[in-house]
Design a protein around this motif. Sequence first.
Motif, PDB file in Angstrom:
ATOM      1  N   VAL A   1       0.871  -1.203   0.061  1.00  0.00           N
ATOM      2  CA  VAL A   1      -0.284  -0.007  -0.004  1.00  0.00           C
ATOM      3  C   VAL A   1       0.771   1.362   0.216  1.00  0.00           C
ATOM      4  N   ARG A   2       1.999   1.417   0.532  1.00  0.00           N
ATOM      5  CA  ARG A   2       2.614   2.379   0.643  1.00  0.00           C
ATOM      6  C   ARG A   2       3.173   3.165  -0.507  1.00  0.00           C
TER       7      ARG A   2
ATOM      8  N   ILE B   1       0.114   5.154  -1.686  1.00  0.00           N
ATOM      9  CA  ILE B   1      -0.112   6.282  -1.160  1.00  0.00           C
ATOM     10  C   ILE B   1       0.871   7.278  -1.438  1.00  0.00           C
TER      11      ILE B   1
ATOM     12  N   ARG C   1       2.503   7.492  -4.075  1.00  0.00           N
ATOM     13  CA  ARG C   1       2.659   7.884  -5.511  1.00  0.00           C
ATOM     14  C   ARG C   1       4.166   7.441  -6.059  1.00  0.00           C
TER      15      ARG C   1
ATOM     16  N   TRP D   1       0.119   4.269   5.562  1.00  0.00           N
ATOM     17  CA  TRP D   1      -0.491   5.658   5.508  1.00  0.00           C
ATOM     18  C   TRP D   1       0.127   6.887   5.971  1.00  0.00           C
TER      19      TRP D   1
ATOM     20  N   GLY E   1       3.394   7.008   3.922  1.00  0.00           N
ATOM     21  CA  GLY E   1       3.167   7.682   2.421  1.00  0.00           C
ATOM     22  C   GLY E   1       2.761   9.035   2.447  1.00  0.00           C
ATOM     23  N   GLY E   2       2.049   9.406   3.656  1.00  0.00           N
ATOM     24  CA  GLY E   2       1.506  10.789   3.640  1.00  0.00           C
ATOM     25  C   GLY E   2       2.547  11.812   4.349  1.00  0.00           C
TER      26      GLY E   2
END
Length: 242
Positions: free
Chosen positions: A177-178, A181, A183, A229, A232-233
């Motif tokens: 997922v990372r 998130i 990109r 999350w 990645g954010g």
Amino acid sequence: MTQQPPGYGPSGQPPHVRWTPPPPQGYQPPPGYPPPGYPQPVPVAPLAPLAPAKPTFGSALFFVGGLLALMWAVETVDFLMAGALDSYGILPRRIDRLPAVLVAPLLHFGFGHLMANSLPFLALGTLTRMAGRREFWLATLCAVLGSGLGAWLLGPPRSITAGASGVIFGWLVFLLVRGLIARNWKQILLAAVVFGFFGGMLWGVFPTVPGVSWQAHLGGAVGGLLAAWVVGGRPKPRALTR
């Protein structure tokens, strides 16, 4: 012979000031210093924070291999004690056994259980470690807490849950997922490779196999999603170019 300004030493510096360029941030020189004809201080822009170096493949493999060796040592002791350590696993909804959430990933129900977890633990743990030391510890902590609380809250009564599979699921979801998130196409490509090898494990978050704690798998996956999350954010430090 050059005449020095009055009050200045033979090196041309004031006797009470030791001028070491660049000056400290916020430093204000005395009035009239430096005098005309002497080099003026040049403002220096603050340096951008350096991104910490990420572990290499070799160092990450060695580190995660050490954790795996620790689990094998614990299981050997458990074998010599006729499985006595298994009782330190997670007992659902028992307040006095809540600390077992932190130690349950080190325990396994026999060498067969540990062997089944060893390869994915080593592979996914190494890849997670290579993402960065902070990222590794964040993903691991979220996976440990998520899987442990999932088993503690949702596990069937009078059951004991132990094993590193919840942490493995957390690492797997973190790696998948990372990149999406953040990109980051390199991380997305890595996620595709990871999914090709270990994507089938995701069925473990459903109650499909009797005797397997899907609750711990699901909780670990949620923890890995949370860690991805957060990582990645978060804005990354800019690398310093010279």
